[in-house]
Scaffold this active site. Structure first.
Site, short mmCIF file in Angstrom:
data_model
loop_
_atom_site.label_atom_id
_atom_site.label_comp_id
_atom_site.label_asym_id
_atom_site.label_seq_id
_atom_site.Cartn_x
_atom_site.Cartn_y
_atom_site.Cartn_z
N HIS A 83 -5.43 -20.43 73.51
CA HIS A 83 -4.78 -19.26 72.90
C HIS A 83 -5.26 -19.02 71.47
O HIS A 83 -5.05 -17.94 70.93
CB HIS A 83 -3.25 -19.36 72.99
N ASP A 136 -4.09 -24.84 78.33
CA ASP A 136 -4.33 -24.25 77.01
C ASP A 136 -5.36 -25.06 76.20
O ASP A 136 -5.02 -25.76 75.27
CB ASP A 136 -3.00 -24.16 76.26
#
Ligand code: ARG
Length: 286
Positions: A83, A136
């Site tokens: 992210h 992630d």
């Protein structure tokens, strides 16, 4: 409204900063001087694998362009959060950003200490799921090598460092209060690896993300307190001298019942292994 706030909390620092008009009710004030909330300043020599991701073009030069953390896992490989380097955050594919750099060997972002290294490649985990936050991580390849002393080993699946109760340390240049106070010196916080069932109960499927034990771990103190926070994302969680997690998400920072959630490094290793290894993970000791 709650949704937009919740999503803001899992954005890296710079995006959160553009949203300062929104009261951060999700980020209830926590004890001051917290990383890293509830933390303490350290020197880069105490966690030399901690790096800052920087883009002055995108995030401004006041804190050397720092917007996320990262961790050196080989002399030319840095792991960070997916992210952090997603196209929506950077405004362009990470690969095409001329001034995206890794800052290594620097305690104080306002100093010229250490080095700034350009990237040769940036790969976002194609399986990253922005809804649950699973997977992630991103892999950055440096244009020039770091010293071997800056590299931390990754804990393989089954490593006792993942066991609940293990003491770990998270480090970064993120928010130290949960209220938007970004450190310019490196901070660290001591947290404990928490049991998966506790993490799953804390995050059964809310707006911030969903706890997935296969690709995440959570850490903190049950009563709240020390935690990572905005701006620390992508940075290292190290236990017994080995990397077990990357700062990923959480509901607020340091809040009781809302531990910090980390990308599980053994899952990164599994994903990075040659396809020949197949979908099955070796179950050594687990
Ligand atoms: N997503 C945040 C970032 O981009 C990190 C949040 C970590 N939160 C926590 N409570 N541990 O910097």
């Amino acid at each position: 409204m709650r949704r937009s706030i919740a999503r803001a909390l899992i954005r890296p620092l710079a995006l959160a900063a553009t949203m300062t008009a929104i009261p951060l009710m999700g980020a209830a004030p926590v004890a001051a001087d917290s990383v890293v909330v509830g933390g303490f300043p350290i020197e880069i020599s105490q966690a030399p694998w901690t790096v800052a991701l920087s883009s002055r073009d995108r995030f401004g030069g006041t804190r050397a362009g720092q917007f996320c953390g990262g961790v050196a896992v080989s002399r030319t490989t840095v792991l960070t959060a997916a992210h952090c380097v997603a196209e929506e955050v950077l405004g362009a594919p990470a690969n095409q950003m001329r001034d995206l750099k890794v800052i290594a060997g620097r305690t104080d972002l306002l100093s010229g200490e250490g080095e700034e290294i350009a990237l040769k490649d940036a790969r976002v985990n194609p399986h990253y799921d922005a809804v649950t936050n699973s997977g992630d991580f991103a892999v950055l390849t440096l244009a020039a090598p770091l010293p071997q002393s800056a590299v931390v080993a990754m804990a393989p699946a089954g490593d006792p460092a993942y066991t609940a109760g293990t003491q770990a340390m998270v480090s970064g240049w993120g928010d130290t209060t949960g209220g938007g106070t970004y450190a310019h010196r490196l901070h660290a916080a001591r947290v404990r690896v928490l049991a998966d069932d506790l993490c799953a109960r804390a995050y059964p499927g809310g707006l911030d993300g969903v706890y997935r034990a296969d690709s995440m771990l959570c850490a903190g103190e049950v009563a709240g307190g020390p935690d990572a926070c905005q701006g620390d994302s992508g940075g290292p969680l190290v236990a017994s001298g080995r990397l077990i997690g990357l700062v990923s998400w959480g509901s607020g920072c340091g809040r009781p019942g809302s531990p910090g959630v980390y990308t599980r490094v053994s899952d990164v290793l599994r994903t990075l292994k040659p396809a020949a290894a197949g979908p099955q993970r070796p179950h050594k000791g687990s």
